[in-house]
Design a protein around this motif. Structure first.
Motif, PDB file in Angstrom:
ATOM      1  N   ASN A  63      45.111   6.943  80.980  1.00 26.79           N
ATOM      2  CA  ASN A  63      43.992   7.364  81.826  1.00 26.79           C
ATOM      3  C   ASN A  63      44.421   7.618  83.263  1.00 26.79           C
ATOM      4  N   GLU A  64      45.364   6.815  83.756  1.00 20.12           N
ATOM      5  CA  GLU A  64      45.842   7.002  85.126  1.00 20.12           C
ATOM      6  C   GLU A  64      46.591   8.323  85.276  1.00 20.12           C
ATOM      7  N   GLY A  65      47.265   8.735  84.229  1.00 16.92           N
ATOM      8  CA  GLY A  65      48.025   9.990  84.286  1.00 16.92           C
ATOM      9  C   GLY A  65      47.213  11.210  83.924  1.00 16.92           C
ATOM     10  N   TYR A  66      45.941  11.003  83.615  1.00 13.71           N
ATOM     11  CA  TYR A  66      45.100  12.133  83.186  1.00 13.71           C
ATOM     12  C   TYR A  66      44.155  12.529  84.318  1.00 13.71           C
ATOM     13  N   THR A  67      44.055  13.804  84.581  1.00 16.99           N
ATOM     14  CA  THR A  67      43.141  14.315  85.607  1.00 16.99           C
ATOM     15  C   THR A  67      42.171  15.279  84.964  1.00 16.99           C
ATOM     16  N   ASP A  68      40.878  14.993  85.144  1.00 18.09           N
ATOM     17  CA  ASP A  68      39.850  15.868  84.575  1.00 18.09           C
ATOM     18  C   ASP A  68      39.774  17.172  85.347  1.00 18.09           C
ATOM     19  N   ASN A  69      39.485  18.233  84.622  1.00 16.57           N
ATOM     20  CA  ASN A  69      39.267  19.550  85.228  1.00 16.57           C
ATOM     21  C   ASN A  69      37.765  19.807  85.301  1.00 16.57           C
ATOM     22  N   TYR A  70      37.196  19.556  86.488  1.00 17.44           N
ATOM     23  CA  TYR A  70      35.741  19.668  86.639  1.00 17.44           C
ATOM     24  C   TYR A  70      35.279  21.117  86.762  1.00 17.44           C
ATOM     25  N   TRP A  71      36.211  22.057  86.709  1.00 17.13           N
ATOM     26  CA  TRP A  71      35.839  23.467  86.710  1.00 17.13           C
ATOM     27  C   TRP A  71      35.418  23.928  85.316  1.00 17.13           C
ATOM     28  N   GLU A  72      35.679  23.079  84.319  1.00 18.11           N
ATOM     29  CA  GLU A  72      35.287  23.387  82.950  1.00 18.11           C
ATOM     30  C   GLU A  72      34.500  22.206  82.384  1.00 18.11           C
ATOM     31  N   VAL A  73      33.897  22.399  81.213  1.00 22.45           N
ATOM     32  CA  VAL A  73      33.179  21.303  80.553  1.00 22.45           C
ATOM     33  C   VAL A  73      34.192  20.220  80.182  1.00 22.45           C
ATOM     34  N   LEU A  74      33.904  18.975  80.591  1.00 21.07           N
ATOM     35  CA  LEU A  74      34.847  17.884  80.344  1.00 21.07           C
ATOM     36  C   LEU A  74      34.919  17.566  78.858  1.00 21.07           C
ATOM     37  N   PRO A  75      36.070  17.125  78.371  1.00 18.14           N
ATOM     38  CA  PRO A  75      36.132  16.628  76.994  1.00 18.14           C
ATOM     39  C   PRO A  75      35.457  15.263  76.915  1.00 18.14           C
ATOM     40  N   ILE A  76      34.970  14.902  75.734  1.00 21.70           N
ATOM     41  CA  ILE A  76      34.290  13.616  75.575  1.00 21.70           C
ATOM     42  C   ILE A  76      35.243  12.463  75.858  1.00 21.70           C
ATOM     43  N   GLU A  77      36.439  12.573  75.358  1.00 20.32           N
ATOM     44  CA  GLU A  77      37.432  11.509  75.504  1.00 20.32           C
ATOM     45  C   GLU A  77      38.474  11.903  76.539  1.00 20.32           C
ATOM     46  N   ARG A  78      38.764  11.003  77.471  1.00 16.44           N
ATOM     47  CA  ARG A  78      39.783  11.274  78.482  1.00 16.44           C
ATOM     48  C   ARG A  78      41.152  10.988  77.869  1.00 16.44           C
ATOM     49  N   MET A  79      41.823  12.052  77.474  1.00 11.39           N
ATOM     50  CA  MET A  79      43.134  11.897  76.846  1.00 11.39           C
ATOM     51  C   MET A  79      43.914  13.186  76.994  1.00 11.39           C
ATOM     52  N   GLN A  80      45.091  13.089  77.568  1.00 11.81           N
ATOM     53  CA  GLN A  80      45.950  14.255  77.775  1.00 11.81           C
ATOM     54  C   GLN A  80      46.718  14.558  76.501  1.00 11.81           C
TER      55      GLN A  80
END
Length: 856
Positions: free
Chosen positions: A58-75
């Protein structure tokens, strides 16, 4: 005697315990011993490792708020993981613990598992593989639970995790079917319900069923125990409503995220505020209320990590409110926050570039687009779009620079002597002021250096201890000590010089704009000036061109730049007013004859587009009366013929030239191409002639000449189809042709050979006559199907080639397979060569090197 007895008793008890805890006996002690050891030792450590791995993920993952977020935070990584490899050691450790629990504590007796913790062990095994992105092995682990432990209390979790894995494997339809069945058959509650419905929502998103996804996210949001998950689900709901164009519903979802406040990660709350601002109704909304909200967001200290996003949205608000100056200020503020969001930075740079582009400030726009490209993924679709924009500006920037520079020089050339002197006297005065300011600044810096001191443990100012510290207290905080601050500033200036607060401040040679001093400092004339000449107006006057030939050259270069700018503004950017001004300025500047007619015709077309019918009619009549024999006059006087292509049209000439190329008349093709390039200068057909010419050059002069010609096209005509074709040749084809090494004449290497008859400076009649005789001879040769052709090698050499030989020995003894009655007909010398080597010889024109190898 007591001690030995006690030791024996302990050993007997331990032995009894071990024997009674066998994995092969279905005893109360055995079952509970292995269950406790599994749960509180192996699985406890395994789940700790799993949680550690999830946190690092999770610390290494950055969400892209310019698109619809995925349900699960996982790179998800693209790299393939080989057996025995892992992306995260924590997941490897968790898997090892799960395997250890299964191997050491499994009690499979008579086909039934007696250890109630084994389903948990397999669940841990599947989860660790899932997060390590080994989805097939993970699916096996979850399926094993469903097969082996149907009565387990973890069965619903295993089903949900199995469908999560199916979704990762793109089996979305299967996941939807299984999850819907699970929700129908089981009365799920709490986190199990949240997990099942959220994964079902993800499967619906993957299959573009947005409405169904929103419904499932509503259920998941209400059932989730974690506020982190609830905030995420609500935010995704808002994004999906926006995607459907339902702004009111989206705002309601975002309000629920905002209401969670500190219960959920702050990024969700800030992003929800930003999304609501994006949905603002600029016609009917309360702008004062929105302004207050934006001000509150940027002034809240807790929002400092998100100022890049907040400033960007404030800039968007001002841009939509027609306040361009404020918008530019906030876009730059957003860029100065050192944001880690590269897409946001790219967006800021792109908008600033577009604003400059719309104002026709193309050079500044090009610089902003360069910065945009630096923040986009190479060769992604957004990157290619901006790259195309930037490439289109390349020629504009180039020709505008030439036009402005040469205009300045020609204005000075045409100025009377008195005005020249007055101009440069004014210039020298400004230089003197600038020099005085720099000298004063230098003195202040030297004075500051003399007063600067190093910070020490007991450093004080004016005999007073800063902030009331006692002399034996610890060092004063750096920024509380003015002496230390002054020293730091001076050290910075000494190392870096005087730098303004801006992006890329380390670069001292960035291009500057505005102000006469900047223009002067960029002038190469100053580099050769002595200190005395620097402030002498006559020195600058002496640098003004005076020879007619030099002035004429500058004028021609400026006029050609005007012509190219007119075409670019008209064809590429549809900036018809700008194009009109360029063509009009060109016609007023005594241009070359070749530029006059196309400029007038382009002006006529521009007048038509702008609806200036009177001017268009004047231009039309002038072309017809002054240039009655030209193609343009024919087109204007007989519009019905505009689509017909006569023998003198560029297209017809190109087709004729292409036929000559096919007939290997390369020298003629090169010569005529150069002529047509000059005649049709500025027209769309020119890159075609250039590419045809480059191909002929390659066939006649070899790889090096072809390489040079292709690179010229790739750079000069980068925005055309031919330019892109040249770029593809340069990137993908030329590297494959660079090898000059000949292959061995061996059957294992090649099975195709040619016979070469070489003619130096021949008449083509002589070559064709020999080929005719050769064809007659080849018809009489048995067992081989041989054919001939003629190839041009270079301007002085022509080959007649025999094709169809599959064996090196036969090729080298070609004269021996000719029938007896034909041997006297072929008297020309020949040599045999493998087809692969012949290709190298033709590409690199290194026949002598090949013949030397064979002779040695």
């Amino acid at each position: 005697m007591k001690r030995p007895s006690k030791a024996i008793l302990i050993i007997l008890c331990a032995t009894l315990l071990v024997v009674s805890c066998s994995r092969k006996k279905d005893k109360f002690i055995s079952r509970n011993f292995h269950a406790v050891a599994t749960e509180f030792n192996t699985l406890y450590n395994g789940y700790n490792a799993l949680e550690e791995g999830r946190l690092s993920l999770n610390e290494g993952y950055t969400d892209n708020y310019w698109e619809v977020l995925p349900i699960e935070r996982m790179q998800i990584f693209d790299e393939i993981v080989l057996p025995g490899q892992s992306k995260n050691e924590s997941f490897t450790r968790a898997e090892e613990k799960a395997v250890k629990a299964i191997q050491k504590h499994s009690m499979n007796i008579d086909g039934k598992e007696k250890n109630p913790q084994m389903d948990e062990a397999h669940l841990l095994l599947g989860k660790s593989r899932y997060f390590d992105q080994r989805f097939i092995p993970a699916l096996e682990a979850f399926n094993y639970i469903l097969y082996k432990y149907p009565a387990s209390d973890k069965i619903n979790q295993a089903k949900v995790w199995r469908e999560k894995t199916n979704i990762r494997l793109d089996n979305d339809d299967l996941a939807i079917k299984n999850l819907k069945r699970l929700l129908y058959q089981e009365d799920l509650e709490g986190q199990d319900l949240a997990d099942a419905t959220s994964m079902l929502a993800q499967a619906y998103l993957n299959t573009k069923s947005v409405d169904s996804a929103i419904t499932q996210l509503e259920i998941a949001s209400n059932a989730a125990k974690s506020n982190d998950e609830r905030g995420r689900y609500r935010f995704i709901q808002g994004q999906l409503y926006n995607k459907l164009g339902k702004k009111d519903s989206a705002n309601m979802a975002f309000d629920k995220v905002i209401a969670l406040n500190r219960k959920t990660p702050r990024i969700y709350m800030i992003s929800a505020h930003i999304e609501k601002v994006k949905n603002f109704d600029y016609e009917n909304g309360n702008k004062l209320e929105l302004t207050e909200l934006l001000t509150e967001l940027q002034e809240n200290r807790e929002n400092r990590p998100f100022l890049d996003k907040i400033y960007h949205q404030i800039a968007e608000y001002h841009l939509n409110n027609q306040s361009d100056t404020l918008a530019i200020a906030y876009y730059n503020k957003s860029l100065r926050t050192n944001s880690q969001d590269k897409l946001l930075k790219a967006r800021n740079y792109e908008i600033l570039g577009d604003m400059n582009f719309d104002k026709s400030i193309y050079k500044a726009a090009g610089e902003y687009y360069d910065s945009t490209l630096g923040n986009l993924v190479l060769n992604s679709k957004p990157y290619r779009v901006i790259k195309r924009k930037r490439d289109n500006l390349e020629d504009v920037i180039y020709y505008e620079t030439i036009a402005q520079a040469n205009d300045s020089v020609l204005r000075l050339v045409n100025l009377p002597e008195e005005e020249r002197l007055a101009y440069f006297e004014s210039l020298v005065e400004k230089l003197k002021i600038q020099a005085e300011e720099e000298e004063e600044k230098k003195k202040k810096e030297e004075a500051a250096k003399r007063n600067a001191g190093l910070v020490t443990v007991n450093n004080t100012l004016g005999g007073q201890n800063p902030r009331g510290r006692a002399p034996n207290q610890a060092t004063v905080f750096y920024f509380y000590n003015p002496t230390t601050v002054a020293y730091g500033k001076n050290e910075f200036v000494k190392i870096w010089g005087d730098r303004s607060l801006e992006d890329d401040w380390r670069w001292s040679d960035k291009a500057k704009s505005g102000g006469i001093s900047n223009d002067i400092n960029n002038n190469n004339v100053l580099a050769s000036a002595t200190e005395e000449e620097l402030f002498d107006p006559q020195f600058y006057i002496s640098k003004i061109p005076s020879e007619e030939k030099e002035i004429d050259s500058i004028s021609k270069e400026r006029n050609y730049a005007y012509y190219q700018l007119g075409l670019i503004y008209k064809e590429k950017f549809k900036e018809y007013e700008l194009a009109k001004s360029k063509f009009q300025n060109l016609l007023k500047s005594n241009p070359e004859e070749r530029l006059i007619l196309p400029s007038k015709y382009n002006l006529y077309k521009i007048y038509e587009v702008l609806g200036e019918n009177d001017e268009a009619e004047i231009a039309k009549n002038e072309i017809i009366s002054t240039y009655p024999d030209s193609r343009y006059a024919t087109i204007l006087s007989s519009p019905e013929l505009a689509t017909e292509r006569d023998e003198n049209s560029p297209e017809s000439l190109y087709e004729t030239l292409y036929e000559q190329h096919e007939n290997q008349e390369y020298a003629d093709v090169i010569s005529k191409s150069e002529n047509y390039i000059n005649v049709f200068d500025g027209e769309a057909i020119v890159p075609k002639f250039e590419l045809l010419k480059a191909t002929a050059i390659g066939r006649l002069y070899g790889y090096d000449a072809y390489n040079k010609a292709v690179k010229h096209i790739a750079v000069t005509y980068a925005n055309t189809e031919e330019g892109q074709q040249a770029q593809n040749i340069e990137a993908n084809i030329l590297p494959k042709l660079i090898n000059k090494d000949f292959v061995e004449d061996h059957e294992d290497v090649t099975n195709n050979y040619k016979i070469i008859f070489k003619f130096e400076n021949p008449e083509m009649e002589q070559v064709l006559s020999f080929q005719k005789v050769l064809d007659d001879v080849l018809k009489n040769i048995k067992y081989y199907d041989l054919k001939s052709s003629v190839d041009v090698y270079n301007p002085n050499t022509v080959f007649v080639i025999v094709h169809g030989l599959k064996n090196a020995q036969v090729a080298k003894a070609f004269d021996q397979i000719i029938v007896e009655e034909d041997k006297n007909k072929i008297k020309e010398p020949y040599f045999a060569i493998a087809s692969a080597n012949y290709q190298i010889v033709q590409i690199h024109k290194n026949l002598d090197a090949y013949l030397n190898i064979n002779n040695n």
